[in-house]
Enzyme design. Structure first.
Site, PDB file in Angstrom:
ATOM      1  N   SER A  94      35.897  33.441  40.487  1.00 23.74           N
ATOM      2  CA  SER A  94      36.065  32.554  41.026  1.00 23.74           C
ATOM      3  C   SER A  94      35.247  32.999  42.733  1.00 23.74           C
ATOM      4  O   SER A  94      35.140  32.389  43.564  1.00 23.74           O
ATOM      5  CB  SER A  94      37.606  32.939  41.795  1.00 23.74           C
ATOM      6  N   HIS A 135      36.960  35.996  47.766  1.00 18.54           N
ATOM      7  CA  HIS A 135      36.915  34.654  47.740  1.00 18.54           C
ATOM      8  C   HIS A 135      36.236  34.373  48.720  1.00 18.54           C
ATOM      9  O   HIS A 135      35.182  33.905  48.798  1.00 18.54           O
ATOM     10  CB  HIS A 135      38.089  33.837  47.466  1.00 18.54           C
TER      11      HIS A 135
END
Length: 211
Positions: A129, A180
């Site tokens: 991610s 992230h």
């Protein structure tokens, strides 16, 4: 079956290789152990800040990008990557895509390690991610640079996608938000550094952008 074959053939080669590598790694790890077990994942390359910062196991910053906690984690990440990654590879080319994907993922993981070491709140981290957020950040940069000349995206769509992605992570548990946000910011910056590649002189026809 033929539709699946045609779909795979239409994918961009580098992004497809990354997706397939993630799937293969998950299958192998699932055969030899439990991918939802933190200890097992750390023993096979997941990111753990003290091991990286204090023991010099820097390889974990890369290996963790190919590891996922269970099939749902893998599926969600690969579903996003197979489409957004393809779009960025078409725009950036193979080499620039690789630099943004792995560079953004690496920086995101480094931010995560730095935050954990600073706070002393250690957690086991794995997943693609951070690199995927780098792809999102790069696409945001592309849209800003081209002011509507990329037909598959608009500023509103990309800003909404980026905002919702970050918000979802901030409101969920067990999410490495530092990776992230760090990944998205670094992907944006890397794309800006490649800005000449992403500025289109003429509007690109939709059929030339998507296969």
């Amino acid at each position: 079956m033929q539709e699946a074959v045609d779909f795979i053939k239409s994918r961009q080669p580098v992004n497809l290789a990354i997706v397939l590598t993630n799937i293969i790694v998950f299958i192998v790890l699932s055969i030899i152990g439990n991918t939802e077990n933190g200890y097992f994942m750390v023993m096979h390359g997941a990111d753990y800040a003290p091991y990286v910062a204090e023991n010099g196991q820097y390889y974990r910053l890369i290996t963790c990008m190919f590891m996922h906690f269970g099939i749902r984690h893998l599926f969600n990440n690969m579903l996003v990557l197979i489409f957004l990654g393809d779009d960025l590879e078409r725009l950036a080319g193979k080499l620039r895509f690789l630099i943004i994907y792995f560079g953004g993922g690496l920086i995101g993981n480094m931010v995560s390690v730095a935050y954990d070491m600073r706070t002393g709140d250690y957690s086991i981290s794995a997943g693609a991610s951070g690199a995927i957020f780098a792809v999102i950040g790069a696409l945001v940069a592309v849209v800003i640079l081209n002011k509507g000349k990329v037909p598959a995206y608009t500023r509103r769509r990309m800003f909404l996608m980026a905002s919702l992605s970050v918000l979802q992570g901030l409101t969920a548990t067990g999410v490495d938000n530092c990776a992230h946000i760090g990944g998205m910011a670094s992907g944006f910056i890397l794309a800006m550094l490649f800005h000449r590649k992403f500025i289109f002189e003429e509007r690109i026809p939709v059929e030339d952008f998507r296969e």
